[in-house]
Scaffold this motif. Structure first.
Motif, mmCIF file in Angstrom:
data_model
loop_
_atom_site.group_PDB
_atom_site.id
_atom_site.type_symbol
_atom_site.label_atom_id
_atom_site.label_comp_id
_atom_site.label_asym_id
_atom_site.label_seq_id
_atom_site.Cartn_x
_atom_site.Cartn_y
_atom_site.Cartn_z
ATOM 1 N N LEU A 169 9.463 24.476 -38.139
ATOM 2 C CA LEU A 169 9.042 23.677 -37.478
ATOM 3 C C LEU A 169 7.524 22.597 -36.685
ATOM 4 O O LEU A 169 6.738 23.033 -37.486
ATOM 5 C CB LEU A 169 9.291 24.541 -36.433
ATOM 6 C CG LEU A 169 10.897 24.708 -35.887
ATOM 7 C CD1 LEU A 169 11.890 25.078 -36.610
ATOM 8 C CD2 LEU A 169 11.708 25.669 -34.116
ATOM 9 N N HIS A 170 8.410 21.307 -36.330
ATOM 10 C CA HIS A 170 6.939 20.358 -36.198
ATOM 11 C C HIS A 170 5.892 21.608 -34.978
ATOM 12 O O HIS A 170 6.343 22.110 -34.618
ATOM 13 C CB HIS A 170 7.675 19.720 -34.582
ATOM 14 C CG HIS A 170 7.109 18.553 -34.792
ATOM 15 N ND1 HIS A 170 5.750 18.545 -33.767
ATOM 16 C CD2 HIS A 170 7.149 17.063 -35.285
ATOM 17 C CE1 HIS A 170 5.592 16.716 -33.378
ATOM 18 N NE2 HIS A 170 5.682 16.419 -34.502
ATOM 19 N N PRO A 171 4.768 20.277 -35.457
ATOM 20 C CA PRO A 171 3.566 21.643 -34.600
ATOM 21 C C PRO A 171 3.494 21.778 -33.287
ATOM 22 O O PRO A 171 2.442 22.883 -32.696
ATOM 23 C CB PRO A 171 2.719 20.352 -35.523
ATOM 24 C CG PRO A 171 2.517 19.841 -36.615
ATOM 25 C CD PRO A 171 3.981 19.948 -36.579
ATOM 26 N N MET A 172 4.196 21.124 -32.414
ATOM 27 C CA MET A 172 4.281 21.376 -31.558
ATOM 28 C C MET A 172 5.203 22.123 -30.855
ATOM 29 O O MET A 172 5.403 22.875 -29.543
ATOM 30 C CB MET A 172 5.698 19.985 -30.407
ATOM 31 C CG MET A 172 6.598 19.973 -30.659
ATOM 32 S SD MET A 172 7.481 18.360 -30.332
ATOM 33 C CE MET A 172 9.399 18.445 -31.053
ATOM 34 N N TYR A 173 5.934 22.937 -31.762
ATOM 35 C CA TYR A 173 6.479 24.050 -31.443
ATOM 36 C C TYR A 173 5.641 25.324 -32.050
ATOM 37 O O TYR A 173 6.065 27.068 -31.926
ATOM 38 C CB TYR A 173 7.993 24.608 -31.991
ATOM 39 C CG TYR A 173 8.822 23.394 -31.301
ATOM 40 C CD1 TYR A 173 9.486 23.506 -30.463
ATOM 41 C CD2 TYR A 173 9.141 23.310 -32.893
ATOM 42 C CE1 TYR A 173 10.120 22.330 -30.181
ATOM 43 C CE2 TYR A 173 10.210 22.204 -31.945
ATOM 44 C CZ TYR A 173 10.824 21.705 -30.806
ATOM 45 O OH TYR A 173 11.976 20.916 -30.258
ATOM 46 N N ALA A 174 4.409 25.297 -31.683
ATOM 47 C CA ALA A 174 3.655 26.523 -32.622
ATOM 48 C C ALA A 174 3.002 27.512 -32.053
ATOM 49 O O ALA A 174 3.025 28.773 -32.539
ATOM 50 C CB ALA A 174 2.699 25.959 -33.490
ATOM 51 N N ASP A 175 3.413 27.321 -30.391
ATOM 52 C CA ASP A 175 3.083 28.123 -29.244
ATOM 53 C C ASP A 175 3.951 29.242 -29.263
ATOM 54 O O ASP A 175 3.416 30.397 -28.904
ATOM 55 C CB ASP A 175 2.687 27.251 -28.348
ATOM 56 C CG ASP A 175 4.038 27.675 -27.718
ATOM 57 O OD1 ASP A 175 4.981 26.599 -28.834
ATOM 58 O OD2 ASP A 175 4.552 26.947 -26.328
ATOM 59 N N ALA A 176 5.501 29.116 -29.684
ATOM 60 C CA ALA A 176 6.063 30.198 -29.234
ATOM 61 C C ALA A 176 6.989 30.307 -30.394
ATOM 62 O O ALA A 176 7.994 30.899 -30.022
ATOM 63 C CB ALA A 176 6.452 29.701 -27.215
ATOM 64 N N ASN A 207 4.890 25.954 -39.472
ATOM 65 C CA ASN A 207 5.102 24.063 -39.714
ATOM 66 C C ASN A 207 5.478 23.090 -40.256
ATOM 67 O O ASN A 207 5.230 21.609 -40.010
ATOM 68 C CB ASN A 207 4.039 24.144 -38.017
ATOM 69 C CG ASN A 207 3.868 25.393 -36.887
ATOM 70 O OD1 ASN A 207 3.090 25.953 -37.269
ATOM 71 N ND2 ASN A 207 5.156 25.110 -36.057
ATOM 72 N N THR A 208 4.703 23.196 -40.925
ATOM 73 C CA THR A 208 4.697 22.216 -42.479
ATOM 74 C C THR A 208 5.123 23.050 -43.950
ATOM 75 O O THR A 208 5.836 24.371 -44.138
ATOM 76 C CB THR A 208 3.146 21.707 -43.195
ATOM 77 O OG1 THR A 208 2.872 23.440 -43.718
ATOM 78 C CG2 THR A 208 2.157 21.233 -41.943
ATOM 79 N N LEU A 209 5.882 21.356 -44.544
ATOM 80 C CA LEU A 209 6.915 22.321 -45.529
ATOM 81 C C LEU A 209 5.434 23.288 -46.603
ATOM 82 O O LEU A 209 5.851 23.940 -47.071
ATOM 83 C CB LEU A 209 7.523 20.996 -46.574
ATOM 84 C CG LEU A 209 8.288 21.730 -47.366
ATOM 85 C CD1 LEU A 209 8.741 22.573 -47.385
ATOM 86 C CD2 LEU A 209 9.193 20.359 -47.548
ATOM 87 N N GLY A 210 4.871 22.755 -47.271
ATOM 88 C CA GLY A 210 4.061 23.003 -47.366
ATOM 89 C C GLY A 210 3.443 25.072 -47.528
ATOM 90 O O GLY A 210 3.218 25.517 -47.881
ATOM 91 N N GLN A 211 3.489 25.628 -46.065
ATOM 92 C CA GLN A 211 3.572 26.442 -45.339
ATOM 93 C C GLN A 211 4.254 27.749 -46.217
ATOM 94 O O GLN A 211 4.357 28.364 -46.605
ATOM 95 C CB GLN A 211 3.457 26.701 -43.713
ATOM 96 C CG GLN A 211 1.570 26.578 -43.225
ATOM 97 C CD GLN A 211 1.700 25.740 -41.481
ATOM 98 O OE1 GLN A 211 2.871 25.926 -41.715
ATOM 99 N NE2 GLN A 211 0.496 25.536 -41.768
ATOM 100 N N ALA A 212 5.617 26.597 -45.698
ATOM 101 C CA ALA A 212 6.620 27.219 -45.916
ATOM 102 C C ALA A 212 6.731 27.895 -47.893
ATOM 103 O O ALA A 212 7.921 28.791 -47.969
ATOM 104 C CB ALA A 212 7.738 26.954 -45.597
ATOM 105 N N ASN A 213 6.341 26.992 -48.368
ATOM 106 C CA ASN A 213 6.628 26.904 -50.180
ATOM 107 C C ASN A 213 5.730 28.275 -50.067
ATOM 108 O O ASN A 213 5.715 28.738 -51.054
ATOM 109 C CB ASN A 213 6.419 25.981 -50.696
ATOM 110 C CG ASN A 213 7.035 24.670 -50.626
ATOM 111 O OD1 ASN A 213 8.438 24.505 -50.721
ATOM 112 N ND2 ASN A 213 6.558 23.456 -50.787
ATOM 113 N N ASP A 214 4.251 28.465 -49.280
ATOM 114 C CA ASP A 214 3.048 28.918 -49.684
ATOM 115 C C ASP A 214 3.867 30.948 -49.496
ATOM 116 O O ASP A 214 4.137 31.046 -50.560
ATOM 117 C CB ASP A 214 2.575 28.981 -48.936
ATOM 118 C CG ASP A 214 1.545 27.970 -49.551
ATOM 119 O OD1 ASP A 214 1.601 27.231 -49.817
ATOM 120 O OD2 ASP A 214 0.895 27.753 -48.161
#
Length: 278
Positions: A147-154, A159-166
């Motif tokens: 999800l877009h970084p604006m949703y990182a709080d809750a 927040n990035t495809l790289g994190q999901a791939n990790d």
């Protein structure tokens, strides 16, 4: 700049039930099929009070493919009790997907205000790992949606495809992949490379489309119909298709503005926007 060719037919058009939120699941199935839509992603709220297995058959009787069930996730929590509750709900979602005949569940992974994103991401990985035996038994895959970084709080610490791939690489399971949504990812300078990486991992499970309106009036409920905003949809689709992805282009639009319009006319606009802009 490479871009994908215009879409000639609707054979890969999927619409999420949330896109036409005022309609019941039965109305969605009937109206989508009549409009030439070929796939449907079902949001769990539309199944409340229904026989899920019969609802799945009703959808298939209309000639629609059930692409996925939305949504599972929300793994992070401050207490072990709440983390177990999240796992229980995800196991319920897996059972619902199996009964419906949906091959995968889209995960909105969750986050906790005040808890570090690192801690939340670990809880997400641990939570997904805890579900893998259930996934295998049910034959249901899990698609991590960054999800877009604006949703990182809750809403999501992913927040990035790289994190999901990790996470996909860490979990090492054919039952875990990624749902790539242009609304959340279009801004990422590493998007082309991470889409290619996702393809190498055989982890690209789903592709969601809409548009980003400028200015936007609501960060959650003012998505644009394709062509109403600034996302280069055909360029991103060219990157998606370069991986060998043959799945659906899923229209997922949250919009108070569009939900307030005549939904039959809106569905016609969806189909036209798909042809003109996706």
């Amino acid at each position: 700049m490479n871009t994908a060719a215009p879409l000639r037919d609707l054979s890969r058009l999927c619409v999420h039930t949330i896109t036409t939120k005022p309609w019941s699941i039965e109305t969605c199935a009937t109206k989508f099929a009549a409009a030439g839509v070929t796939g449907i992603t079902v949001w769990r709220d539309t199944l409340e009070g229904r026989d899920i297995q019969k609802t799945g058959q009703l959808i298939r009787d209309q000639g629609l493919s059930i692409v996925s069930l939305c949504r599972g996730g929300f793994f992070p929590a401050l207490t072990p009790v709440d983390r177990r509750k999240a796992l229980d709900d995800n196991r319920k979602a897996i059972a619902e997907a199996h009964a419906l005949g949906a091959p995968m569940i889209v995960l909105v992974c969750g986050a906790v205000p005040g808890q570090s994103l690192v801690a939340s991401r670990k809880q997400i990985v641990d939570g997904i790992a805890s579900l893998l035996d259930d996934c295998k038994a049910a034959g249901v895959k899990l698609a991590i949606e960054p999800l877009h970084p604006m949703y990182a709080d809750a809403r999501s610490a992913v927040n990035t495809l790289g994190q999901a791939n990790d996470m996909v690489e860490e979990l090492k399971s054919s039952y875990v992949g990624v749902a790539a949504d242009v609304y959340h990812l279009w801004w990422d300078p590493a998007l082309e490379q991470e889409i290619a990486r996702c393809g190498r991992l055989n982890a690209l499970f789903a592709y969601h489309v809409c548009d980003w309106r400028t200015p936007t009036t609501d960060l959650l409920l003012d998505r644009g119909l394709m062509g109403e905003g600034c996302i280069n949809l055909r360029q991103i689709r060219s990157w998606i298709e370069a991986t060998g992805f043959k799945g659906f282009n899923e229209v997922e639009v949250f919009s108070n503005r569009l939900w307030a319009t005549d939904q039959d006319a809106y569905l016609k606009k969806i189909v036209q926007a798909y042809r003109d802009h996706v």
